[in-house]
Design an enzyme around this catalytic site. Structure first.
Site, PDB file in Angstrom:
ATOM      1  N   ASP A 392      -1.895 -26.279  46.550  1.00  0.00           N
ATOM      2  CA  ASP A 392      -0.852 -26.730  47.457  1.00  0.00           C
ATOM      3  C   ASP A 392      -1.027 -28.218  47.773  1.00  0.00           C
ATOM      4  OD1 ASP A 392       1.374 -25.699  49.269  1.00  0.00           O
ATOM      5  OD2 ASP A 392       0.093 -26.693  50.739  1.00  0.00           O
ATOM      6  N   GLU A 421       0.925 -28.324  42.664  1.00  0.00           N
ATOM      7  CA  GLU A 421       2.221 -28.334  43.336  1.00  0.00           C
ATOM      8  C   GLU A 421       2.427 -29.756  43.869  1.00  0.00           C
ATOM      9  OE1 GLU A 421       4.671 -27.227  47.237  1.00  0.00           O
ATOM     10  OE2 GLU A 421       2.625 -27.976  47.116  1.00  0.00           O
TER      11      GLU A 421
END
Length: 680
Positions: A392, A421
């Site tokens: 993330d 990401e």
């Protein structure tokens, strides 16, 4: 004074694959067909050649004669299928092509009646020199000697003697050229990672929503890993081979978000899984190495991983380096956070978004301690059977941290895959890929017009393919684009078609197959967002009522599994159409790489305007399809099974409301097809 010369007599420059920064190496995945290139030249007019030399991790040596990329370019290219994981080494040898130069000159002069006997004598001497090379097979050496004698034989009929210049034995010099001058490029390195690092179909879902039930008092019974197992059969039936789970850890209570990202949660709101760190069943606080008590136990998670594996699915776990105010790190390691002048800890922001329930990690004050902790956490989940981590927001952490972490993990287990990401600026997105991330999210969700998609997809296939592997997610819990909000089912169908065929790796977030398209006002994400609440879905009922794209997603993944051309990244070619809303691209894999003995060629034609019917002519580059100019060929729609006869120019009609896209397989010659060059 002594000078060390950088140039060889036959210079070899401009090697590819390569990365923009020489501190890092290019990479590929197992089974990828990689194009290699080099610029090779010399003074004067004599011909040169180039030889690609690859050494596999096992020590196996492959040699491939390179072909010219075009007259006057001095560019040489060759393809190689890399079938071993590990570090490959390669270089290019440039050489003066004595045989090629002689054959060219001999053909010109003999046909013109100039220096005929001299040309035959020169050729005979070259062959004798080659025959004296004991590195060549004995049978080949005898054949070369015999050919030299025949070249000198004036008794041969002129036509027969002239044909010797094109004798098949000259193929011997493809991989064992005859030359006096040569130059080697520097040795280069290329990392080949396991196939899942480059090829996969991802499905994201929240385990807590699977099997979740609302009680009469408004409270919820959370779904668990045990109930989530029941979803795996449907995911496998759709052909997905990676299941990605958002964070499965305890969720903080302090500053917990309510429904739709509000700051006033109700007593039954579960909070965002990305607010990691909160109460366990025994009342203590757990963090990144523990499981939310509502989801079950560590044994339940391991069972989930085993059940997924039994269905051919790998589990990808979220790695989000941040903490809720209730994370053990906050009290045990306050130096890992940023304390503001008023004594509070800075929470996360991405203006205009605010994440009051999350503290970002500060990597400056104790980098060694933080590195050791994250490495421990990753090792912990690897021990539970996880080999894929979706990271993330990696672009908000130091690049050097990720380079070190991924290198340390892959040194112990090369099969571990990290997906970045990284919705960020190109420089950071690409640097993360160069520094070690095996895959990356991209800007695909925001590329929707024909012009945008052509530029974007070609960039992925050509400009960054040596180091960046795209994962084309069509949606995420954070991203519901205007295209999907207002495009209706056609928009979902088109986006899935392009994502599944344009790149070897693509992904879907649960709910996409149900055409979930209502956004929270003023935001680019779904209303009643699953990040902040339980969201059980009745997938079976939607399929019964015809409100589901699940069958089509399964067809897409079946096509991907059956056609090896779609398992490659670098083979995408854009073709023209007369309509600014009709995108046309192809993917082709040559017969020598398919394993079937035949080329695998697909043409994708998509109407990217989800509100219209488009009729147009597409113009195909037949050379890119390895098809003869001026001839017709058969195509089969792999979704409907319909077949047509096409040519370089073909009429298409794409109705956004019934059939917005075609995935066409170019069938081998001789197959039956209706005599038509158009369809609707």
């Amino acid at each position: 004074m002594t000078f060390r010369l950088a140039a060889d007599r036959i210079p070899v420059t401009g090697l590819t694959p390569a990365v923009p920064d020489p501190r890092w190496h290019p990479k590929a995945f197992e089974g990828e067909v990689v194009p290699f290139g080099a610029t090779v030249f010399r003074e004067g007019h004599d011909l040169v050649g180039a030889l690609l030399v690859l050494t596999a991790p096992s020590g196996r040596v492959l040699r491939e004669r390179m072909a010219t990329a075009g007259p006057g370019t001095d560019r040489w290219v060759a393809e190689a299928l890399l079938d071993e994981t590990g570090r490959w080494h390669w270089h290019v040898t440039g050489f003066d092509d004595e045989i090629g130069t002689w054959r060219h000159d001999a053909a010109v002069k003999i046909d013109a009646g100039v220096d005929v006997e001299l040309m035959y004598e020169l050729g005979a001497r070259l062959l004798e020199r080659a025959a004296a090379d004991d590195g060549r097979p004995a049978g080949v050496r005898r054949t070369l000697t015999a050919l030299a004698r025949r070249l000198r034989d004036p008794a041969l009929a002129p036509a027969e003697r002239r044909s010797l210049v094109d004798d098949p034995v000259f193929a011997e010099f493809e991989l064992r050229p005859l030359s006096r001058l040569a130059g080697d490029s520097p040795e280069r390195e290329l990392l080949v990672e396991r196939r899942r690092a480059g090829v996969g179909s991802w499905y994201e879902f929240f385990p807590r929503s699977e099997g979740a039930k609302r009680r009469a008092d408004g409270s919820w019974k959370s779904g668990t890993f045990r109930s989530a197992v029941r979803r795996l059969d449907a995911i496998a039936a759709m052909g997905f081979d990676v299941v990605y789970l958002p964070p499965i850890h305890p969720i903080g209570v302090t500053n917990r978000k309510g429904r739709n990202n509000t700051l006033d949660p109700g007593p039954h709101d579960p909070g965002s899984p990305w607010a990691i760190g909160g109460p366990l069943a025994d009342g203590t606080s757990g963090g990144h190495d523990t499981i939310h008590p509502d989801l079950g136990t560590l044994a339940d998670f391991r069972r989930f991983v085993r059940e997924a594996s039994a269905r051919g699915i790998e589990v990808a776990l979220d790695l989000a380096l941040q903490a809720s105010p209730d994370h053990p790190w906050v009290t045990e390691h306050p130096e890992w956070f940023t304390v503001l002048p008023d004594g509070t800890i800075r929470y996360a922001e991405n203006p205009p978004k605010k994440y009051q329930d999350i503290y970002p990690v500060n990597f400056d004050d104790d980098p060694e301690g933080l590195f050791a902790e994250v490495l421990r956490i990753v090792r912990h989940w690897i021990a539970q059977g996880v080999r894929i981590f979706r990271v993330d927001n990696p672009h908000t952490k130091p690049l050097a941290f990720w380079e070190r972490l991924i290198a340390a993990v892959n040194a112990e287990d090369p099969d571990v895959v990290f997906l970045a990401e990284a919705f960020t600026r190109p420089a950071m997105l690409q640097a993360l890929a160069m520094a070690g991330f095996q895959q990356s999210y991209t800007y695909f969700t925001w590329r929707n017009t024909k012009e945008e998609l052509e530029e974007f997809l070609l960039g992925l296939a050509r400009d960054t393919a040596d180091f960046l592997r795209p994962n084309l997610f069509v949606n995420t819990p954070d991203i519901l684009t205007e295209y999907l909000q207002f495009g209706g089912p056609a928009a979902f169908t088109v986006r899935a078609t392009i994502a599944a065929t344009a790149a070897p790796t693509w992904g879907v977030y649960s709910g996409f197959e149900l055409f979930e398209s209502v956004a929270r006002p003023g935001a680019e994400e779904a209303i009643d967002n699953e990040k902040y609440e339980y969201k059980p879905r009745d997938f079976a009922l939607a399929e019964q009522e015809g409100r589901s794209l699940a069958l089509y997603l399964g067809i897409l993944n079946r096509i991907r599994a059956e056609h090896p051309a779609l398992g490659q990244l670098r083979n995408l070619h854009v073709h023209r159409s007369d309509d600014d809303a009709v995108l046309v691209f192809s993917k082709r894999l040559a017969a020598e790489y398919t394993g079937t003995g035949a080329d695998d060629t697909l043409i994708v034609v998509a109407n990217v305007d989800p509100h219209s019917v488009r009729e147009t002519t597409v113009h195909l580059d037949l050379e890119a399809l390895a098809l003869p100019r001026g001839e017709t060929f058969e195509v089969e729609d792999l979704v409907t099974g319909q077949r047509w006869t096409w040519a370089a120019d073909a009429y298409v009609r794409l109705d956004a409301f019934t059939r917005p896209a075609h995935i066409l397989h170019v069938r081998p010659n001789g197959t039956d097809a209706p005599e038509a060059n158009h369809h609707d």
